[in-house]
Write an enzyme that holds these catalytic residues in place. Structure first.
Site, PDB file in Angstrom:
ATOM      1  N   ASP A   1      -7.636  26.505   8.603  1.00 23.38           N
ATOM      2  CA  ASP A   1      -8.474  25.793   7.632  1.00 23.38           C
ATOM      3  C   ASP A   1      -8.170  24.291   7.648  1.00 23.38           C
ATOM      4  O   ASP A   1      -7.034  23.888   7.903  1.00 23.38           O
ATOM      5  CB  ASP A   1      -8.206  26.382   6.235  1.00 23.38           C
ATOM      6  CG  ASP A   1      -9.304  26.005   5.247  1.00 23.38           C
ATOM      7  OD1 ASP A   1     -10.358  25.490   5.667  1.00 23.38           O
ATOM      8  OD2 ASP A   1      -9.095  26.236   4.037  1.00 23.38           O
TER       9      ASP A   1
ATOM     10  N   LEU B   1      -0.181  37.963  25.911  1.00 24.32           N
ATOM     11  CA  LEU B   1      -0.542  37.719  24.502  1.00 24.32           C
ATOM     12  C   LEU B   1      -1.909  38.343  24.290  1.00 24.32           C
ATOM     13  O   LEU B   1      -2.792  38.196  25.135  1.00 24.32           O
ATOM     14  CB  LEU B   1      -0.627  36.205  24.240  1.00 24.32           C
ATOM     15  CG  LEU B   1      -1.144  35.792  22.852  1.00 24.32           C
ATOM     16  CD1 LEU B   1      -0.041  35.981  21.793  1.00 24.32           C
ATOM     17  CD2 LEU B   1      -1.595  34.332  22.834  1.00 24.32           C
TER      18      LEU B   1
ATOM     19  N   HIS C   1     -14.175  20.703  13.896  1.00 23.08           N
ATOM     20  CA  HIS C   1     -14.146  22.047  14.464  1.00 23.08           C
ATOM     21  C   HIS C   1     -13.792  21.999  15.949  1.00 23.08           C
ATOM     22  O   HIS C   1     -13.062  22.844  16.457  1.00 23.08           O
ATOM     23  CB  HIS C   1     -15.496  22.738  14.273  1.00 23.08           C
ATOM     24  CG  HIS C   1     -15.836  22.976  12.823  1.00 23.08           C
ATOM     25  ND1 HIS C   1     -14.913  23.453  11.922  1.00 23.08           N
ATOM     26  CD2 HIS C   1     -16.982  22.790  12.121  1.00 23.08           C
ATOM     27  CE1 HIS C   1     -15.483  23.557  10.729  1.00 23.08           C
ATOM     28  NE2 HIS C   1     -16.729  23.157  10.826  1.00 23.08           N
TER      29      HIS C   1
HETATM   30  C1  FPP Z   1     -12.348  26.141   8.229  1.00 22.55           C
HETATM   31  O1  FPP Z   1     -12.338  24.764   8.027  1.00 22.55           O
HETATM   32  C2  FPP Z   1     -12.503  26.384   9.638  1.00 22.55           C
HETATM   33  C3  FPP Z   1     -13.609  26.938  10.201  1.00 22.55           C
HETATM   34  C4  FPP Z   1     -14.774  27.377   9.414  1.00 22.55           C
HETATM   35  C5  FPP Z   1     -13.707  27.078  11.664  1.00 22.55           C
HETATM   36  C6  FPP Z   1     -12.420  27.331  12.347  1.00 22.55           C
HETATM   37  C7  FPP Z   1     -12.598  27.334  13.796  1.00 22.55           C
HETATM   38  C8  FPP Z   1     -11.738  26.800  14.658  1.00 22.55           C
HETATM   39  C9  FPP Z   1     -10.467  26.178  14.265  1.00 22.55           C
HETATM   40  C10 FPP Z   1     -11.988  26.849  16.121  1.00 22.55           C
HETATM   41  C11 FPP Z   1     -12.421  28.184  16.571  1.00 22.55           C
HETATM   42  C12 FPP Z   1     -12.340  28.334  17.992  1.00 22.55           C
HETATM   43  C13 FPP Z   1     -13.073  29.180  18.733  1.00 22.55           C
HETATM   44  C14 FPP Z   1     -12.717  29.372  20.122  1.00 22.55           C
HETATM   45  C15 FPP Z   1     -14.246  29.901  18.254  1.00 22.55           C
HETATM   46  P1  FPP Z   1     -13.377  24.130   7.052  1.00 22.55           P
HETATM   47  O2  FPP Z   1     -14.601  23.776   7.787  1.00 22.55           O
HETATM   48  O3  FPP Z   1     -13.608  25.046   5.877  1.00 22.55           O
HETATM   49  O4  FPP Z   1     -12.591  22.860   6.640  1.00 22.55           O
HETATM   50  P2  FPP Z   1     -12.477  22.198   5.206  1.00 22.55           P
HETATM   51  O5  FPP Z   1     -11.884  23.246   4.288  1.00 22.55           O
HETATM   52  O6  FPP Z   1     -11.554  21.053   5.439  1.00 22.55           O
HETATM   53  O7  FPP Z   1     -13.870  21.787   4.822  1.00 22.55           O
END
Ligand code: FPP
Length: 229
Positions: free
Chosen positions: A13, A124, A30
């Protein structure tokens, strides 16, 4: 004292806030987050973690703006374009947990091919939760068992576990959630029953190997009793 977690689960997150702090669109966060996932997987390999399960795209994320959903869906093919060969060279077995029927057929075929190609790898297990929600996983699983003609009145914890997306994988030992929120957000609700929880304010793109070691050191001090004395 116990050793390192065999199975690590991560709620990645804070990508949006990471981008906002730099006056960048959320999508940049992202994208940076998915590069962090690749780096993080390599740290897990080098520390001897056997299973890594990450929350990349939730059933609830489908409700974000059209633009952000598109960007989130694109993360997976972009990640594979960039890292598929390296994942194979590192002998990383990839699985997807979630409702893949909602993905477009081309992407679905691609991930299914990778899942099949990497089936024998054992360095893994990288389980990417994508279009995933824990409640949805339970409902899908029970419907699947019913459709296969199973007598649902005979279901027990073991048979249900063996039909979940996580079938055959031990439950996570440690959950790390970055980004400062103290909740599970519909992630692996069944599997996390006795998992140790670790929360950090670090935003996912800023998470470092030293942060991972700090989480491991904290975990090593925990006494796990699984409800027993
Ligand atoms: C939450 O942060 C994160 C997500 C919704 C997406 C997480 C995805 C990745 C880290 C990469 C995934 C990789 C692959 C290969 C599919 P948020 O957008 O809610 O952030 P915020 O809370 O700061 O708004």
């Amino acid at each position: 004292m116990q050793g390192l977690p065999q199975h690590l689960a991560v709620i990645m997150d804070g990508n949006g806030r990471w981008a906002r702090a730099r006056a960048l669109p959320r999508q940049f966060g992202h994208r940076r987050g998915s590069e962090k996932l690749y780096e993080f997987s390599k740290w897990c390999v080098s520390h001897g973690v056997r299973y890594l399960t990450v929350y990349a795209f939730s059933t609830e994320n489908w409700q974000r703006s059209e633009e952000e959903v598109k960007a989130l869906l694109n993360l997976l093919p972009q990640f594979l374009d960039k890292h598929e060969a390296e994942l194979k060279a590192e002998r990383i077995r990839v699985k997807l947990f979630g409702d893949l029927s909602r993905l477009e057929p081309k992407l679905r075929q691609r991930v299914e091919a990778l899942i099949a190609d990497s089936r024998e790898f054992d360095r893994l297990d990288l389980n990417i939760c994508f279009s995933y929600g824990a409640r949805d996983e339970l409902v899908r699983t029970i419907r699947k068992l019913a459709a296969s003609g199973q007598d649902l009145s005979q279901i027990d914890e073991n048979s249900l576990s063996l039909a979940l997306d996580s079938a055959g994988i031990p439950d996570p030992d440690l959950l790390i959630r970055t980004g400062g929120e103290l909740r599970l957000s519909n992630f692996l609700l069944w599997q996390l029953a006795y998992t140790e929880l670790y929360f950090t304010d670090k935003l996912w793109p800023d998470f470092t190997e030293a942060d991972l070691i700090e989480a491991f050191n904290d975990y090593k001090k925990r006494q796990r009793r699984f409800g027993r004395r």
